[in-house]
Structure formats: C-alpha cells, structure tokens
Design an enzyme around this catalytic site. Sequence first.
Site, PDB file in Angstrom:
ATOM      1  N   LYS A  26       0.744  -1.066   0.328  1.00 46.54           N
ATOM      2  CA  LYS A  26      -0.376  -0.241  -0.243  1.00 46.54           C
ATOM      3  C   LYS A  26       1.006   1.260  -0.063  1.00 46.54           C
ATOM      4  O   LYS A  26       0.753   2.021  -0.980  1.00 46.54           O
ATOM      5  CB  LYS A  26      -1.049  -0.348   1.289  1.00 46.54           C
ATOM      6  N   ARG A  96      -2.959   3.542   9.176  1.00 41.38           N
ATOM      7  CA  ARG A  96      -3.299   1.933   8.399  1.00 41.38           C
ATOM      8  C   ARG A  96      -1.788   1.053   8.088  1.00 41.38           C
ATOM      9  O   ARG A  96      -1.064   1.233   7.658  1.00 41.38           O
ATOM     10  CB  ARG A  96      -3.925   1.901   6.194  1.00 41.38           C
ATOM     11  N   GLY A 105      -7.550  -7.077   5.883  1.00 44.10           N
ATOM     12  CA  GLY A 105      -8.280  -7.253   6.286  1.00 44.10           C
ATOM     13  C   GLY A 105      -7.819  -8.227   7.568  1.00 44.10           C
ATOM     14  O   GLY A 105      -8.846  -8.123   8.713  1.00 44.10           O
ATOM     15  N   MET A 107      -4.949  -7.017   9.175  1.00 46.04           N
ATOM     16  CA  MET A 107      -4.231  -6.864  10.093  1.00 46.04           C
ATOM     17  C   MET A 107      -4.698  -4.645  10.265  1.00 46.04           C
ATOM     18  O   MET A 107      -5.923  -4.578   9.692  1.00 46.04           O
ATOM     19  CB  MET A 107      -2.369  -6.251   9.989  1.00 46.04           C
ATOM     20  N   ARG A 342      -3.739  -1.576  -5.612  1.00 46.88           N
ATOM     21  CA  ARG A 342      -3.225  -3.018  -5.854  1.00 46.88           C
ATOM     22  C   ARG A 342      -2.930  -4.010  -6.455  1.00 46.88           C
ATOM     23  O   ARG A 342      -4.910  -3.412  -7.170  1.00 46.88           O
ATOM     24  CB  ARG A 342      -3.622  -3.887  -4.821  1.00 46.88           C
ATOM     25  N   HIS A 459     -16.036  -8.119   2.343  1.00 45.57           N
ATOM     26  CA  HIS A 459     -15.242  -8.716   3.279  1.00 45.57           C
ATOM     27  C   HIS A 459     -15.734 -10.439   2.417  1.00 45.57           C
ATOM     28  O   HIS A 459     -14.425 -10.991   1.970  1.00 45.57           O
ATOM     29  CB  HIS A 459     -15.000  -8.603   4.510  1.00 45.57           C
ATOM     30  N   SER A 808      10.786 -44.358 -15.920  1.00 46.22           N
ATOM     31  CA  SER A 808      10.369 -43.780 -14.984  1.00 46.22           C
ATOM     32  C   SER A 808      10.253 -43.149 -14.320  1.00 46.22           C
ATOM     33  O   SER A 808      10.470 -45.065 -13.516  1.00 46.22           O
ATOM     34  CB  SER A 808       8.746 -43.859 -15.735  1.00 46.22           C
ATOM     35  N   CYS A 876       6.478 -40.651 -12.711  1.00 49.63           N
ATOM     36  CA  CYS A 876       4.641 -40.883 -12.538  1.00 49.63           C
ATOM     37  C   CYS A 876       4.728 -41.124 -11.600  1.00 49.63           C
ATOM     38  O   CYS A 876       3.954 -41.256 -11.265  1.00 49.63           O
ATOM     39  CB  CYS A 876       4.619 -42.144 -14.036  1.00 49.63           C
ATOM     40  N   TYR A 896      10.077 -36.049 -19.442  1.00 48.86           N
ATOM     41  CA  TYR A 896       8.646 -35.808 -19.341  1.00 48.86           C
ATOM     42  C   TYR A 896       8.249 -35.945 -17.984  1.00 48.86           C
ATOM     43  O   TYR A 896       8.390 -36.146 -17.067  1.00 48.86           O
ATOM     44  CB  TYR A 896       7.771 -36.720 -19.839  1.00 48.86           C
TER      45      TYR A 896
END
Length: 921
Positions: A26, A96, A105, A107, A342, A459, A808, A876, A896
Amino acid sequence: MTDPVKQYVYSFAKGDGHNKMLLGGKGANLCEMTQIGLNVPPGFTITTEACLAYLESGNTLPDGVMKEVREQMTTLEKLTGKGFGDAHNPLLVSVRSGSAISMPGMMDTILNLGMNSDTLQGEIEQTGDERFAYDAYRRFIQLFGKVALGIADEHFDEPFESIKKREGVKEDVGLSADNLKEISEVFLEVVHGQTGRPFPENPYEQLDLAIKAVLGSWSGKRAVDYRREFGITPDMANGTAVNICTMVFGNRGNDCATGVAFTRNPGTGENIFYGEYLVNAQGEDVVAGIRTPKPIAQMREEMPDIYRQLEELRSKLETHYTEIQDFEFTIEKGILYCLQTRNGKMNTQAMVRTSVELVAEGLINKEQALLRIAPESLEQMLFPRLDPRADVTPLATGLPASPGAACGHVVFDADRAVAQKSVNSRPLILLREETKPEDIHGFFVSEAILTSRGGKTSHAAVVARGMGKPCVAGADGIEVDVAARRAHIGDVVIKEGDIITIDGTSGNVYLGAVPTVEAEFSEELKTLLGWADERAGLKVMANADIPEDAERALRYGAMGIGLCRTERMFNAAERLPIVLEMIVSDTLEQRQAALDKLLPIQRQDFIELFTTMAPNPVTVRLLDPPIHEFLPSENQLLDDLIQLKHLKDTMRGSEVLSATLSLLSNINGKIAPIQQLADSSLVDEAIEKKEAILKKVRSLFEVNPMLGHRGVRLGITFPEIYAMQIRAVLEAACACQKAGVEVHPEIMIPQVCTSEELKSIKVHVEAIRKEVELSEGVAPIFRFGTMMEVVRACMRADELAQEADFFSFGTNDLTQATFSFSREDAENKFLPMYNEAGILQDNPFEVLDANGVGKLMKLAVGWGRGVKPDMKIGICGEHGGHPASIRFCHKIGLSYVSCSGPRVPIARLAAAHAALLESTQ
Ligand code: PEP
Ligand code: MG
C-alpha cells in the site's frame, strides 16, 4: 538498537514506489501514485523495518521514529494548511497497515485520528456540518477504542443499535446530529468504563498508540493464521508498514462519495469497469457491507463529471501498472482522490482471461501472461458448476460474488464450522449476515460462503474470491438468527446441518443438493496453455488406466499416457473371477487357462487406449501389486465360511436358501457372486471354493507386502502372467497398425532393482515379439523400459540404461524407500507431527524431497544418460503434478512428467514456469 542514520519514515513524495518489502504494498503504491501525478491525499509511510524493530524489542518504537513522524506531520500541516490538534482548522489522518503481500482485513486501520473535544468543534466550524463532525467523531472513538485500546465491538454496537432502534432508523444516515452526539458521548463512557481512564485527547498520544497498535497487528492471531494458511514467508513479507495519510471525507454531503473499484471485472476478467460506491459515506461502509452500495455504472448518471475522472484514473492505473488494479477512492466536495491501489485479486478464470486480453492489448507479453498465473490456481477452473439440466428453482438470490457451485451443510458461525469439521469431514457452507476478518478460520473449512448483507467487494466476497471458493453475497431475502442457529427465507426455515447449494456464478441459493457438472476449458485457457506448451521443456503426460480417463486427460491437453496401471484393469466385476481363478490355481495349466481368458480382454483394453491416445505414446506398466491384493481378507473369508456352514446346517428349503445366499453373494464384491442355489451340493461347492481361497490367502501372506512379492518379482516367478500382458500389448499394437492407427506403446517393468531382472523379462519380450510378428504379419512397434522406484535401481542406472529404452521415476515408492516411511501409514501417523514440529517442512509424498529423493534421481539421470545421452526419462509418481516438484524435474533434465488427468493443465503451466524462471535466473 539505535541507528542514527537509519531512516524509518518516507513521505509519499519521496518513498521508492518499487520497494514493497520496505514500504509495504500500500505504501509503495501511494508513493508511486503520488509521484506519477495522481491525486493522492498527502501522507507518509513508516517502514516495515520499524515494525520488525518494534516487535523484536518487545514493543518499543525504535529511537527517532516519532521524531521523524513529527517532522512529517509538520510537512502535512504545511501542505494542507491545517493543524494537528488545531481547535479551528484541524488536520485529521488515517493510520493504515500494509505489508509487502496484501492480506485484506487481516491487520488494523484507524480513521479520523486527531479528533478530540476541541478539534470536533473545529470540524464543525470548518464544515458548518455538525452531523458530519459527530459522525466522524463516533466512528473514530469506536475504531480507536477497538484497535488501539482493545475494546470489543459489541460494547459499542449494542448502545448504537439500541439508539437506532429507539429512533426507528434502519440505516446510519437516518441518524440526526443530536443522535450522533449522544452516541459519541455514550462511546466516550464506554471507553472510560472499559479502560478505566478517559479517552486520550492529545492527538500525538493518539498517534503514538495507533502506530503501535497497527505495528502490533502484524503478530495478531488473524494475521499469523492468514500467513500460515497462504504460505506467506518472511522472504515474501516481513512486518507491516504504517501509512499515515491526510483524511478526506466521502461523508460530508451529497457531493461526496466513497467507493472501491476494479479496473476490470474480477469475477470474469471482462474488460468492463467494475465497482461500487456509496454517496455520503466513509470507505469502511462499503467494505463492511453495512449499507448496500450502488454499482459504479450508476455514477455515470449521478455524478457524470466525477465518473469521467474515475474512468481516466482507471485507465492511467492499468497502463502504469500493466495489471488489473483494485483501488479505493473518495470524492470530497466534488474532488476525486485515490486512496490506495493494489493488484486486483481475481479468481483464476478472470486471471486467465485477462492474461490473454492484456497480451492482445499489448500491455504485457506472453511470458508475463504465463507467469502472472500460479499453476496450482488452475484447479479453480476445474470447479464444478450446476448441472444445466437440473430443473431447480432458487430459494433466494444474492450477488454472484465468487464463481463456482458448491453444496454442503449449513453452519452459522466460524467456530462451529471448525468444530464440526474436526469431528467429520462433511462439506460445510458458512452462512452469515456478513463476515468479518475474524471469521477467516470459518472460510478455510467451508466449501462456500453465503451472506445476507454486503456487496461484491464486501469482506466475504473478496476473501472467498482470493481462496477460489464460491460465494453469494447480499442475499437479502435471508434472515439469519445466529443464536437460534437457523435462518428464514420467507416461510422456509434452514437449520444448522441442513443441506443447501449455492451458485457463486449466478448468485442463486437452492435448498438441498443440486447436481453439479465438471467445468469446461475456456478458449482463453486453451490459448494460454498453448503458449505454455511452446515454452515448456517438459512434456506432460497423464496417468490413466481406462479409455474414459484417457479421453479426459486428452481434453486437458495430455501429450500421452505416462502410466497405465494394468492391475486396475483387472478390478472390473466381470474380470475378478478370472483373476481369482488365475491366483488360486495350483498348476501352470490351470493358471494358463485363466490367463488365456484374460488375454483378449486386455488386448481389447489396449486397442481402445492406444486408439484414443493415437499418435501419442502410451506407457503400459505390467502387473505391480502383490497378487493377494486381489483376494479377500482372511477375516472376510472366515466370516463367509461360518455363514455358509451355518446355512448348510439349518437349510430347510431352496427358497430360504437362495434368498440367504444372494445376501451372501454381496459379502465380498471381489468374489464371483454366488448365484441362486438349488440344493446343498452347491453350498458344499461354495464352501470348498472359499476354503481353497483361504488356503491361498494364508500361503500368500506377507509381513511386508509393499516390499514383498510384487512387480518384476512376480513377473519372474510367474512368467506366464507377464507373458500374457506383453502379448496383449503387442497384439493390440499390431491390430492398431493394421487399422492404420499410429501407435507408440511402451512396456514398462515395475520394481526393478537389477539389470538381470530386465534382461530376464526381455528374453520373454523378444520371444513373444517374434511369435506375434509371425502370426499378425506385421512387426509391432514398441519400446521397453523400466520404472525407477527402488533405490538400487537409481544407483545402478548406468547398467539399467543398457537394457531399457526409457526410465520413469516412480517417486511414490522411491520416496517410501528413501525415507523408509510406509506410504500407507506415514501420512496419518507421524507426518503431520513432523511437519508441525518443523522436522520436515513438507509431506514428502506430496512435495518431492529434492535433497534426498531428488538427489538420487539426479544421479540416476546422469548415469543413465552417460550410457544413452538422449534417453527419455520421466516421472510418474504423484509429484509429477506438483508445481515445485515439476520445477525440480525440469532442472535435472527430465523429458516428461506424468500426473493424474485433472492436474495436467496445472503441470503444463508449471512446466512453462520452470522453463521461463530458469531463463530469467
Ligand atoms: C510410484 O511408485 O511412484 C508409482 C507411480 O507406482 P505406484 O504408485 O502404482 O506404486
Ligand atoms: Mg510404484
């Protein structure tokens, strides 16, 4: 602790707008906005370093902080022409919180600071508006009382509500100046009564207490819980900054307003201005859902000039930040101020859509578009929605605040939700009038949130969206009675535990469970994942055993099947009797007869799977589990035998018999059903069969089955079992090839630990290949490889590579073997405690243990590729679908990953992230 040169406070005009770690998100944005010329009320930021020093020293502000604060306050006084504590023209400020990562919300914040009995008169003098001044005053006393003095809201709410009731007003705006004056006086008494001392009048004392309270809220329970839940570590956000900002008022008359807006719709990502505002109100009224706000579009008519300015602000913010912004604004006497911005928290659907559209608009590139979406979050897009065929009528409707549908048992408060979840895991829906930050633990355990008050930026809505949980907000037809644990919707009463369904996409609420259907891929997601595939190094395969799963995996973008566990094909009801026959047979001939029956079934399975996946590879793993897994338990068999023998003794007539026996047939679904029996000879036969199975179960018993007679060990001791499967694969390949279907089957051997095992199986493969080629008239195309799931296999990878075309990694077993943790037991025994105590950071069966299991893998990859440089190597185990583990797999050069179908999109994006992040490091 004294650092004479350390600067703890920065004005908005000077602070570094990019340093969120120091100034909080902020604070940094207020600096940035001020410096790019947006209309931000003047102010300054106390750094997160001050917060850490404050908390470390046992709640003492570092030397010099208040001196810097006073200097900044003097600057504010100059800039605004007002005085802090001035009885004629008072300066009021907001205090703030704000850390590097937004924690909405969680803090504390205090508004209107600087008000006391003198400055109150100054406000009246300045504004000529007694009502406004008392309104600001009573708000300040309550907020300060709560945040800085620790007085619970209810001490203020109760007298407030009773005065409202006495006056017969529903909304706060209906209260007169006299009412608000009375309320302020009552509130001052509340503070005196609760703290034993009068309300602090000195503005600097107020400021000192407020700063300390906000800094302390970083280690408050709410904030700590939130950081734990969302994995916010100190390297992401450490301490909160404190932003002290000149107050501007949206509640000074009808040419004033306050609101919150998103530059685009955060629910859908659509490029339309989205927000809400309230005329003559303060910001907290919008967020807390105390009054139901108006949609922003309405401002176009109501305040056209301001609306134009807002549109301009919207576009400046997006262009500057190249990201969707969530901002707060206030209009005071016709002047627009931006109070904070934000990056907008959006659900994944909206993130995906905006990613694609921001690229099209030239604001970001494809790499940025991919990187702004967390792979794990794609799971949200796989949320179910209501079945469109369900013919249901909503019971109530609210605002569609966070999409997705969910059904569950109603619970009316967060504590009860947590308590209920701890006794059973049934799905819950948290139904509240409105939610507050202290309800956060209730969100964690609920499937969805429903509120009867508040808007789309309340909220409940913001938090649910961030969590990707469905939410319907402001369903005002619902009257909630928390104490009685019930809610009324017209004549309908919903009690705690009743089932409801909510649809966060439409805002509808239904009684009972409404069927849901799987989500579908949006075009934008397809586009985005297409970009991901272009950038990824890893291919993404799916673990799938039946054609339906394969089809679903294909829809999710799987590039083949990396693991088909053939034993799962044996589990179908009509196949188990044959499998059983194979297992209990005493001679090779008997076993072969059973295998001959299984061969055409398996062959057909493979034809379907290969055809579905063509031309992609399908890796077929030969039988892995110990064969007694297909048999009933000893106890089960003993029970069956007792019942059968009892039946034989008491048998009276065939009717009774058949009824009882049909019951018996259900006792164990794994055994061929005992059909209607006509006479006792059949009962004898059933007893005989059960006894034979029991004998087999006893002979196959193993103390440690996971380390026992399974995988390749089975294939070597019963070569005819693997021979049947190999033949089925090769014949299916030939059938497809002859039908013109391009197939790439791969035969994979489980639990291998020596190259001799592979050689031994290869002899059979080669013999069968020759026979099949001869009988089918075509040479089957296939590859032969091994799982790497035994520690010794990793250590001997060079030798195994001589025999195998591919590896694998079966990291489920490899993790078990490396840790000597039982896969079956660790997770519900000691692992949670290990995690809690910090002995292990993660559950190694979920998150690949890079330092141990991963090290083995890395060594094995090096040794394998030392023999065959281009060897195809994949994973896998479950880790193949986990983003951080995928990143590790990319780093060690795997070809992969293979994961369950629904995780394929997550893995595709994670694979792209792995490649992109590597190139930026
Ligand atoms: C593994 O062990 O990682 C694996 C994929 O095999 P399974 O889970 O079937 O033992
Ligand atoms: Mg395994």
